[in-house]
Design a protein around this motif. Structure first.
Motif, PDB file in Angstrom:
ATOM      1  N   ARG A  58       0.728  -1.116  -0.138  1.00  0.00           N
ATOM      2  CA  ARG A  58      -0.061  -0.176  -0.064  1.00  0.00           C
ATOM      3  C   ARG A  58       0.860   1.205  -0.024  1.00  0.00           C
ATOM      4  NH1 ARG A  58      -1.222   2.185   5.088  1.00  0.00           N
ATOM      5  NH2 ARG A  58      -2.006   4.207   4.628  1.00  0.00           N
ATOM      6  N   ASP A 117      -9.034   2.277  -2.662  1.00  0.00           N
ATOM      7  CA  ASP A 117      -9.911   1.198  -2.846  1.00  0.00           C
ATOM      8  C   ASP A 117      -9.447   0.089  -2.999  1.00  0.00           C
ATOM      9  OD1 ASP A 117     -12.281   3.277  -4.693  1.00  0.00           O
ATOM     10  OD2 ASP A 117     -12.102   3.203  -2.508  1.00  0.00           O
ATOM     11  N   ASP A 120      -8.040  -1.167   0.422  1.00  0.00           N
ATOM     12  CA  ASP A 120      -9.033  -1.649   1.181  1.00  0.00           C
ATOM     13  C   ASP A 120      -9.654  -2.744   0.760  1.00  0.00           C
ATOM     14  OD1 ASP A 120     -12.402  -0.786   1.638  1.00  0.00           O
ATOM     15  OD2 ASP A 120     -10.950  -0.957   3.230  1.00  0.00           O
ATOM     16  N   SER A 121      -9.834  -3.182  -0.492  1.00  0.00           N
ATOM     17  CA  SER A 121     -10.416  -4.511  -0.933  1.00  0.00           C
ATOM     18  C   SER A 121      -9.411  -5.491  -0.699  1.00  0.00           C
ATOM     19  CB  SER A 121     -10.719  -4.434  -2.363  1.00  0.00           C
ATOM     20  OG  SER A 121      -9.422  -4.550  -3.149  1.00  0.00           O
ATOM     21  N   TYR A 124      -9.933  -5.859   3.275  1.00  0.00           N
ATOM     22  CA  TYR A 124     -11.179  -6.484   3.580  1.00  0.00           C
ATOM     23  C   TYR A 124     -11.169  -7.980   3.190  1.00  0.00           C
ATOM     24  CZ  TYR A 124     -16.012  -7.588   2.918  1.00  0.00           C
ATOM     25  OH  TYR A 124     -17.417  -8.210   3.087  1.00  0.00           O
TER      26      TYR A 124
END
Length: 177
Positions: A58, A117, A120-121, A124
């Motif tokens: 990230r 995004d 985050d995916s 998640y």
């Protein structure tokens, strides 16, 4: 995944253990179960390393996006400076520079948002997998252990009550004699 194999080994031990008649209870080797739990604890750091890799990835993506944004801004400034050479073009150059800056800022924001995004995916999905593992293996295992202890305590309590009843009857018989 080694952790899943170890959990399956615990299930196999429970499934193949000898039981106490009429109680639904089983006898397991505590040392064997504890050794498997220790192995699980050793394996869990691999999962944590995967989460660290995701965090590092990230940061790399964010740094890359920042570098791209800076390059776009630098290019926009260079184009604006070259247009300033003529007074007639200066006003048009300022407008165009503002447009380029606006587009660059919008692109940088879009790139950042896309990166967020994406990360985050990934997080998640990882979180979901961890929750699934917890729900499937650890929750069931601890619930089964709790039920086993509750049943053992119930059996012991019942046996104690029977013994107390026998003591009471024996005392009553000895007093009658």
């Amino acid at each position: 995944m080694k952790v899943l194999e170890l959990l399956e080994e615990i299930e196999e031990i429970v499934d193949t253990s000898s039981g106490f008649p009429l109680t639904g209870k089983i006898l397991v080797d505590a040392e064997e179960i504890l050794e498997i739990v220790k192995e699980i604890r050793i394996e869990l750091p691999d999962e944590i390393q995967q989460a660290q890799w995701i965090k590092d990835e990230r940061q790399r993506i964010l740094d890359e996006a920042k570098g791209e944004a800076e390059t776009i801004l630098k290019d926009a400034k260079m184009q604006a400076e070259s247009l300033i050479e003529n007074d007639d073009i200066t006003s048009k150059a300022k407008v165009r520079a503002d447009e380029i800056m606006s587009v660059a800022s919008a692109n940088a924001i879009n790139l950042k948002m896309s990166t967020f995004d994406y990360i985050d995916s990934i997080l998640y999905n990882f979180q979901d997998k961890m929750e699934q593992m917890n729900a499937i293996y650890f929750t069931d295992m601890f619930n089964n252990l709790q039920n086993t202890f509750d049943q053992i305590n119930g059996t012991i309590s019942s046996n104690r009550n029977e013994i107390k009843d026998m003591i009471y009857r024996t005392q009553m018989e000895s007093e009658e004699s």
